[in-house]
Write a protein that holds these residues in place. Structure first.
Motif, PDB file in Angstrom:
ATOM      1  N   SER A  89       1.256  -1.189  -0.238  1.00  0.00           N
ATOM      2  CA  SER A  89      -0.287  -0.300  -0.041  1.00  0.00           C
ATOM      3  C   SER A  89       0.993   1.293   0.333  1.00  0.00           C
ATOM      4  CB  SER A  89      -1.039  -0.129   1.171  1.00  0.00           C
ATOM      5  OG  SER A  89      -0.362  -0.107   2.389  1.00  0.00           O
ATOM      6  N   GLY A  90       2.400   0.921  -0.422  1.00  0.00           N
ATOM      7  CA  GLY A  90       2.894   2.467  -0.615  1.00  0.00           C
ATOM      8  C   GLY A  90       2.214   3.084  -1.884  1.00  0.00           C
ATOM      9  N   PRO A  91       3.118   4.033  -1.967  1.00  0.00           N
ATOM     10  CA  PRO A  91       2.567   4.647  -3.486  1.00  0.00           C
ATOM     11  C   PRO A  91       2.177   4.147  -4.712  1.00  0.00           C
ATOM     12  CG  PRO A  91       4.463   6.348  -1.839  1.00  0.00           C
ATOM     13  CD  PRO A  91       4.081   5.177  -0.867  1.00  0.00           C
ATOM     14  N   ARG A 112       1.516  -5.813   4.177  1.00  0.00           N
ATOM     15  CA  ARG A 112       1.650  -7.009   5.507  1.00  0.00           C
ATOM     16  C   ARG A 112       2.053  -6.081   6.352  1.00  0.00           C
ATOM     17  NH1 ARG A 112       7.944  -8.204   3.128  1.00  0.00           N
ATOM     18  NH2 ARG A 112       8.228  -8.997   5.115  1.00  0.00           N
ATOM     19  N   ALA A 139       9.273   1.274   7.245  1.00  0.00           N
ATOM     20  CA  ALA A 139       9.467   0.334   6.656  1.00  0.00           C
ATOM     21  C   ALA A 139       8.236  -0.048   5.507  1.00  0.00           C
ATOM     22  CB  ALA A 139       9.802  -0.810   5.381  1.00  0.00           C
ATOM     23  N   GLY A 143       0.344   2.686   3.624  1.00  0.00           N
ATOM     24  CA  GLY A 143       0.790   3.891   3.172  1.00  0.00           C
ATOM     25  C   GLY A 143       1.754   3.613   2.844  1.00  0.00           C
ATOM     26  N   GLY A 144       2.547   2.323   2.643  1.00  0.00           N
ATOM     27  CA  GLY A 144       3.986   2.256   2.737  1.00  0.00           C
ATOM     28  C   GLY A 144       5.853   3.162   3.208  1.00  0.00           C
ATOM     29  N   ASP A 150       9.794  12.948   4.663  1.00  0.00           N
ATOM     30  CA  ASP A 150       9.548  14.084   4.857  1.00  0.00           C
ATOM     31  C   ASP A 150       8.760  14.519   4.053  1.00  0.00           C
ATOM     32  OD1 ASP A 150      10.726  17.347   4.909  1.00  0.00           O
ATOM     33  OD2 ASP A 150      11.669  16.537   3.382  1.00  0.00           O
ATOM     34  N   LYS A 152       8.709  14.800   0.824  1.00  0.00           N
ATOM     35  CA  LYS A 152       8.930  15.622  -0.568  1.00  0.00           C
ATOM     36  C   LYS A 152       8.831  15.234  -1.542  1.00  0.00           C
ATOM     37  CE  LYS A 152      13.020  14.690   0.765  1.00  0.00           C
ATOM     38  NZ  LYS A 152      12.764  14.644   2.258  1.00  0.00           N
ATOM     39  N   GLY A 247       7.769  -2.499  -2.461  1.00  0.00           N
ATOM     40  CA  GLY A 247       9.268  -1.468  -1.869  1.00  0.00           C
ATOM     41  C   GLY A 247      10.332  -2.096  -2.002  1.00  0.00           C
ATOM     42  N   ALA A 250      11.877  -4.967   1.011  1.00  0.00           N
ATOM     43  CA  ALA A 250      11.181  -6.391   1.003  1.00  0.00           C
ATOM     44  C   ALA A 250      12.093  -7.822   0.116  1.00  0.00           C
ATOM     45  CB  ALA A 250       9.191  -6.806   0.518  1.00  0.00           C
ATOM     46  N   THR A 253      10.068 -11.488  -0.578  1.00  0.00           N
ATOM     47  CA  THR A 253       8.978 -11.104  -2.071  1.00  0.00           C
ATOM     48  C   THR A 253       9.870 -10.978  -2.868  1.00  0.00           C
ATOM     49  OG1 THR A 253       8.022 -10.326   0.172  1.00  0.00           O
ATOM     50  CG2 THR A 253       7.464  -9.869  -2.499  1.00  0.00           C
ATOM     51  N   VAL A 324      15.501   8.248  12.152  1.00  0.00           N
ATOM     52  CA  VAL A 324      15.245   7.582  12.347  1.00  0.00           C
ATOM     53  C   VAL A 324      15.632   6.306  12.202  1.00  0.00           C
ATOM     54  CG1 VAL A 324      12.251   9.315  11.824  1.00  0.00           C
ATOM     55  CG2 VAL A 324      12.994   7.384   9.885  1.00  0.00           C
ATOM     56  N   ASN A 336      17.311   6.949   8.542  1.00  0.00           N
ATOM     57  CA  ASN A 336      16.399   7.980   6.940  1.00  0.00           C
ATOM     58  C   ASN A 336      16.063   8.218   7.917  1.00  0.00           C
ATOM     59  OD1 ASN A 336      15.275   8.280   4.727  1.00  0.00           O
ATOM     60  ND2 ASN A 336      14.727   5.900   4.103  1.00  0.00           N
ATOM     61  N   GLY A 492      10.938   7.057  -5.076  1.00  0.00           N
ATOM     62  CA  GLY A 492      11.199   8.457  -4.060  1.00  0.00           C
ATOM     63  C   GLY A 492       9.253   8.213  -4.363  1.00  0.00           C
TER      64      GLY A 492
HETATM   65  C1  FAD Z   1      11.793   7.549   7.016  1.00  0.00           C
HETATM   66  C2  FAD Z   1      11.786   7.095   4.748  1.00  0.00           C
HETATM   67  C3  FAD Z   1      11.997   8.928   4.492  1.00  0.00           C
HETATM   68  C4  FAD Z   1      11.749   8.959   2.870  1.00  0.00           C
HETATM   69  N1  FAD Z   1      11.429  10.792   2.787  1.00  0.00           N
HETATM   70  C5  FAD Z   1      11.318  10.811   1.177  1.00  0.00           C
HETATM   71  C6  FAD Z   1      10.914  11.944   0.735  1.00  0.00           C
HETATM   72  O1  FAD Z   1      10.763  12.748   1.836  1.00  0.00           O
HETATM   73  N2  FAD Z   1       9.861  12.003  -0.286  1.00  0.00           N
HETATM   74  C7  FAD Z   1      10.182  10.907  -1.263  1.00  0.00           C
HETATM   75  O2  FAD Z   1       9.836  10.907  -2.549  1.00  0.00           O
HETATM   76  N3  FAD Z   1      10.958   9.113  -1.093  1.00  0.00           N
HETATM   77  C8  FAD Z   1      10.527   9.618   0.476  1.00  0.00           C
HETATM   78  N4  FAD Z   1      11.294   7.961   0.490  1.00  0.00           N
HETATM   79  C9  FAD Z   1      11.144   7.278  -0.137  1.00  0.00           C
HETATM   80  C10 FAD Z   1       9.801   7.130   0.017  1.00  0.00           C
HETATM   81  O3  FAD Z   1       8.990   6.805   1.087  1.00  0.00           O
HETATM   82  C11 FAD Z   1       9.632   5.414  -1.486  1.00  0.00           C
HETATM   83  O4  FAD Z   1      10.580   6.211  -2.798  1.00  0.00           O
HETATM   84  C12 FAD Z   1       8.682   4.449  -1.766  1.00  0.00           C
HETATM   85  O5  FAD Z   1       7.480   4.656  -0.401  1.00  0.00           O
HETATM   86  C13 FAD Z   1       8.491   3.868  -2.446  1.00  0.00           C
HETATM   87  O6  FAD Z   1       6.826   3.061  -3.038  1.00  0.00           O
HETATM   88  P1  FAD Z   1       6.465   2.114  -2.881  1.00  0.00           P
HETATM   89  O7  FAD Z   1       5.159   2.195  -3.185  1.00  0.00           O
HETATM   90  O8  FAD Z   1       7.322   1.094  -4.238  1.00  0.00           O
HETATM   91  O9  FAD Z   1       7.326   1.072  -2.289  1.00  0.00           O
HETATM   92  P2  FAD Z   1       6.656   1.073  -0.487  1.00  0.00           P
HETATM   93  O10 FAD Z   1       6.487   2.971  -0.087  1.00  0.00           O
HETATM   94  O11 FAD Z   1       8.008   1.255  -0.188  1.00  0.00           O
HETATM   95  O12 FAD Z   1       5.771   0.010  -0.070  1.00  0.00           O
HETATM   96  C14 FAD Z   1       5.915  -0.824  -0.215  1.00  0.00           C
HETATM   97  C15 FAD Z   1       4.416  -1.661   0.581  1.00  0.00           C
HETATM   98  O13 FAD Z   1       4.577  -2.992   0.042  1.00  0.00           O
HETATM   99  C16 FAD Z   1       3.991  -4.060   1.368  1.00  0.00           C
HETATM  100  N5  FAD Z   1       4.807  -4.810   0.790  1.00  0.00           N
HETATM  101  C17 FAD Z   1       6.321  -5.613   1.154  1.00  0.00           C
HETATM  102  N6  FAD Z   1       6.039  -6.967   0.949  1.00  0.00           N
HETATM  103  C18 FAD Z   1       4.939  -6.973   0.666  1.00  0.00           C
HETATM  104  C19 FAD Z   1       3.708  -8.391   0.983  1.00  0.00           C
HETATM  105  N7  FAD Z   1       4.892  -9.646   0.296  1.00  0.00           N
HETATM  106  N8  FAD Z   1       2.740  -8.541   0.966  1.00  0.00           N
HETATM  107  C20 FAD Z   1       1.989  -7.470   1.312  1.00  0.00           C
HETATM  108  N9  FAD Z   1       2.985  -6.725   1.458  1.00  0.00           N
HETATM  109  C21 FAD Z   1       4.260  -6.254   1.074  1.00  0.00           C
HETATM  110  C22 FAD Z   1       5.247  -3.108   2.388  1.00  0.00           C
HETATM  111  O14 FAD Z   1       4.752  -3.362   3.771  1.00  0.00           O
HETATM  112  C23 FAD Z   1       5.042  -1.117   1.902  1.00  0.00           C
HETATM  113  O15 FAD Z   1       3.851  -0.776   2.798  1.00  0.00           O
HETATM  114  C24 FAD Z   1      11.719   7.814   2.017  1.00  0.00           C
HETATM  115  C25 FAD Z   1      11.469   6.376   2.737  1.00  0.00           C
HETATM  116  C26 FAD Z   1      11.617   6.519   4.281  1.00  0.00           C
HETATM  117  C27 FAD Z   1      11.887   5.250   4.924  1.00  0.00           C
END
Ligand code: FAD
Length: 512
Positions: A89-91, A112, A139, A143-144, A150, A152, A247, A250, A253, A324, A336, A492
Motif C-alpha cells: 500500500s505504498g505510493p 503486510r 518500512a 502508506g508504505g 519528509d 518531499k 518497495g 521486502a 518477497t 529515524v 533514514n 521516491g
Molecule cells: C523514512 C523515509 C523517508 C523518506 N522520505 C521520502 C521523501 O521525503 N520523499 C520521497 O519522495 N521519498 C521518500 N522516501 C522514499 C519513499 O518512501 C519510497 O521511494 C516510496 O515509498 C516507494 O514507494 P513504493 O510504493 O514503491 O514502496 P513502499 O512505499 O516501500 O511500499 C511497499 C509496501 O509494500 C508492502 N509489502 C512489501 N512486501 C509485501 C508482501 N510480501 N505482502 C504484502 N505487502 C508487502 C510494505 O509493507 C509496504 O507498505 C522515504 C523513505 C523512508 C523510509
C-alpha cells in the motif's frame, strides 16, 4: 476576460497585499484574480534572499491569453468483471489500486503491515523501548515507506506529468496543503501524511476497493506465463491481474518472485550514511542568518563528482527533521530521515551516499540474489555492531581523517548513538569516496565538517531491477506487473506512485 502569466520577486515574508500590489503595478490593472503557478526560493545571494513567484492573472482589463489546462489522466469507468490483486500500500501499490478501482476493476489491496494508526503506535513504542514490530515499522505498513517521511514530492522525470498531477490532486483532496501544486520543492510532512493516507484509504473503500492489512503475500500460484492466485496465511486470492509493489525492503518477497520465474538483474545503486547538523548552522551557511521570516528551514543538495572515486551526493534532505531507525527486519540496523510539515526541529539531516555498480563493488557481474544477500548482510552487520538499534556514528571530521575522537553528541536519533569507525564498516571504495565527498561538501557549506555522520543508509536506490516487456509487464508473464521503488524503475514517492499508475493504465487500456 484576459489572462497573463508574470514572474514576481518578493521578500521572504511577503503579504497577500504585497503580491496584489505588485501584480497591479506590473500589469496596470485593478480588477483581477490570480493564482500562484510556481514558487521557489532564490538564495544565491545571501544578502538578498527572496521568493521568485510565477502567477497567472485573470482580469477583464486584460486581453487574450488563456490558462493552460492541467494535464489529467483519463480513467474510463465501467462495471467490469475483471479482478486485480495489488500487493503493497505504498505510493506505487496504492495509486495503482486506486486507478484500477476507479476504472471499475474489482481490486483487492493487500498490505503486510498494519493500518496507519496502529503503525504509528508500533513505531512510537519501538522508539521508546527498542521493541521492533515486524508489521508496524518505518518500512512496512499502510502508506508504505513514505508515510513517516519528509513527504518531499520532488521528481525530476518530465515524462510523468499526468501521473504526477493525479497524485498531487489526490493528495490535495485528501487534505494536503494546496501549495504542493506550485512549490518548486513541495513537501507534505509526516504529520500531514498520516491523515492523507487515511483519507485516501476511505476514498478507495468508498469506490468499492477492498484492503486487507497484516496480510503478507507469501507466494504466487503461477503457470503458463500467468499468475493465478496470491498465497496468504488467510488463504488464496485469485485474480486476473497482479501488481506487486513491495518497495525497497521486502527482500524475501523479491526472492519469492525470482523463484516463481520473474526475471531481475543486479543494477547500480547507492549506499552510505546519514549526516546531521544543527538546522541553525545550515540556515547560517545558506542564508547568512539563523532565521528568515517566511521560510521554514534552509535546504541543501550537494554533489561531488568523485574525481577517480565514486560520485557522492546528498539525498532526501530533511530540514528541521529527525533521523529515524528505519529497519524493516528485526536483525537489521539502518537509518533514514523524516520531518513534520513545519520543519521546525532543531536538526537538519540528509543521506550522504556513493553511487556504485555491482561490477565496481565485486570486480565482476553478479546476479540479483547475490545483490540482495550482500545488502541484507551489510544491514545485519550494523545491527551486530550495535547489538541493537543504536546508530553507529562518528564526527564528520573523524570520517574524513579516519580516527575516532567522538564522545557524546546531541542528535535527533531516538534510540541512541554508538561511536563507530564507520569508514571500516562500509566497503573501502565507498568509504574513500564518501570521505572525499565530505571534504568537498565542507568547502561548499560553511561548517559542514562540524556535523555528525551515522548509520547505514541503504535505501536510496534499489540494487535490483525487474526485467519488463515494453508495455511494463514482467518479462515472460501475461498478467504480472512489478512496480515502484523495489522494481528498480522508480525512487521516491512521486516516481513510485507514477510507476504504479502506469501499470494500472496499461491493464485498463488492455481490457477497455
Ligand atoms: C523514512 C523515509 C523517508 C523518506 N522520505 C521520502 C521523501 O521525503 N520523499 C520521497 O519522495 N521519498 C521518500 N522516501 C522514499 C519513499 O518512501 C519510497 O521511494 C516510496 O515509498 C516507494 O514507494 P513504493 O510504493 O514503491 O514502496 P513502499 O512505499 O516501500 O511500499 C511497499 C509496501 O509494500 C508492502 N509489502 C512489501 N512486501 C509485501 C508482501 N510480501 N505482502 C504484502 N505487502 C508487502 C510494505 O509493507 C509496504 O507498505 C522515504 C523513505 C523512508 C523510509
Amino acid at each position: 476576460m484576459g489572462y497573463r502569466e508574470i514572474s514576481l520577486k518578493l521578500p521572504t515574508d511577503y503579504s497577500g497585499e504585497q503580491i496584489r500590489a505588485q501584480i497591479a503595478k506590473e500589469l496596470h490593472i485593478r480588477d483581477f484574480t490570480f493564482q500562484i503557478e510556481n514558487k521557489s526560493l532564490d538564495a544565491r545571494k545571501k544578502t538578498a534572499v527572496h521568493w521568485l513567484i510565477r502567477v497567472g492573472v485573470l482580469s477583464p482589463e486584460l486581453k487574450g491569453g488563456e490558462p493552460e489546462d492541467l494535464p489529467s489522466l483519463d480513467i474510463p469507468f465501467r462495471q467490469r468483471k475483471e479482478r486485480a490483486v495489488v500487493v503493497g500500500s505504498g505510493p506505487a501499490g496504492f495509486f495503482s489500486a486506486f486507478a484500477l478501482q476507479k476504472a471499475g476493476i474489482n481490486t483487492t489491496l493487500i498490505e503486510r503491515g498494519s493500518e496507519v494508526d496502529k503503525r504509528a503506535i508500533g513505531i512510537s513504542e519501538f522508539e521508546s523501548s527498542g521493541a521492533f514490530s515486524p508489521v508496524s515499522n518505518y518500512a512496512f505498513g499502510e502508506g508504505g515507506a513514505g508515510t513517516f517521511s519528509d513527504g518531499k514530492l520532488t521528481s525530476r522525470t518530465k515524462s510523468i506529468t499526468r501521473e504526477k498531477q493525479f497524485i498531487l490532486s489526490s493528495y490535495v483532496r485528501a487534505g494536503a496543503p494546496e501549495e504542493i501544486g506550485y512549490m518548486a520543492h513541495p513537501h507534505l510532512g509526516s504529520d500531514n501524511l498520516l491523515n492523507i493516507v487515511k483519507n485516501l484509504r476511505e476514498e478507495f473503500l468508498e469506490i468499492g476497493g477492498c484492503i486487507r492489512f497484516e496480510t503478507l503475500l507469501e507466494d504466487l500460484v503461477v503457470s503458463g506465463g500467468r499468475a493465478h492466485e496470491a498465497v496468504t496465511a488467510a488463504g488464496l486470492i485469485g485474480a486476473d491481474y497482479f501488481i506487486i509493489a513491495p518497495g525497497h525492503s521486502a527482500y524475501e518477497t523479491y526472492r519469492m518472485l525470482i523463484r516463481n520465474g520473474a526475471l531481475f538483474r543486479a543494477k547500480p545503486f547507492a549506499i552510505g550514511c546519514r549526516v546531521e547538523h544543527p538546522q541553525a548552522l545550515i540556515n547560517m551557511a545558506q542564508w547568512g542568518r539563523e532565521k528568515l521570516p517566511g521560510v521554514r528551514a534552509a535546504e541543501y543538495r550537494l554533489t561531488s563528482p568523485g574525481d577517480g572515486n565514486l560520485p557522492v551526493y546528498t539525498f532526501c534532505m530533511c530540514p528541521g527533521g529527525c533521523i529515524v531507525p528505519a529497519a524493516a527486519y528485526e536483525n537489521t540496523n539502518i537509518v533514514n530521515g523524516m520531518s513534520r510539515y513545519k520543519r521546525d526541529g532543531k536538526f537538519a539531516n540528509a543521506a550522504c551516499v556513493a553511487g556504485i555498480s555491482p561490477a565496481q563493488l565485486f570486480g565482476r557481474e553478479i546476479g540479483p540474489l547475490e545483490a540482495l544477500d550482500w545488502l541484507g548482510a551489510l544491514e545485519e552487520s550494523f545491527y551486530r555492531y550495535s547489538a541493537g538499534y543504536q546508530a553507529p556514528f562518528c564526527a564528520i571530521q573523524d570520517f574524513i581523517l579516519r580516527k575516532m575522537t567522538s564522545a557524546v553528541v546531541e542528535s535527533s536519533y531516538p534510540l541512541g548513538l554508538k561511536p563507530a569507525p564507520l569508514w571500516e564498516m562500509l566497503p573501502a571504495v565507498v568509504s574513500d569516496s564518501i570521505a572525499e565527498g565530505l571534504r568537498d561538501f565542507s568547502r561548499k557549506v560553511r561548517g559542514f565538517e562540524a556535523g555528525v555522520i551515522m548509520g547505514l543508509e541503504s535505501k536510496t536506490s534499489a540494487p535490483v531491477q525487474a526485467l519488463r516487456e515494453p508495455d511494463g509487464r514482467c518479462q515472460g508473464f501475461d498478467n504480472l506487473y512489478i512496480v515502484g521503488e523495489g522494481s528498480g524503475y522508480a525512487g521516491g514517492i512521486i516516481s513510485s506512485g507514477a510507476d504504479g499508475i502506469r501499470a494500472a493504465m496499461n491493464i485498463i487500456g488492455k481490457i477497455s
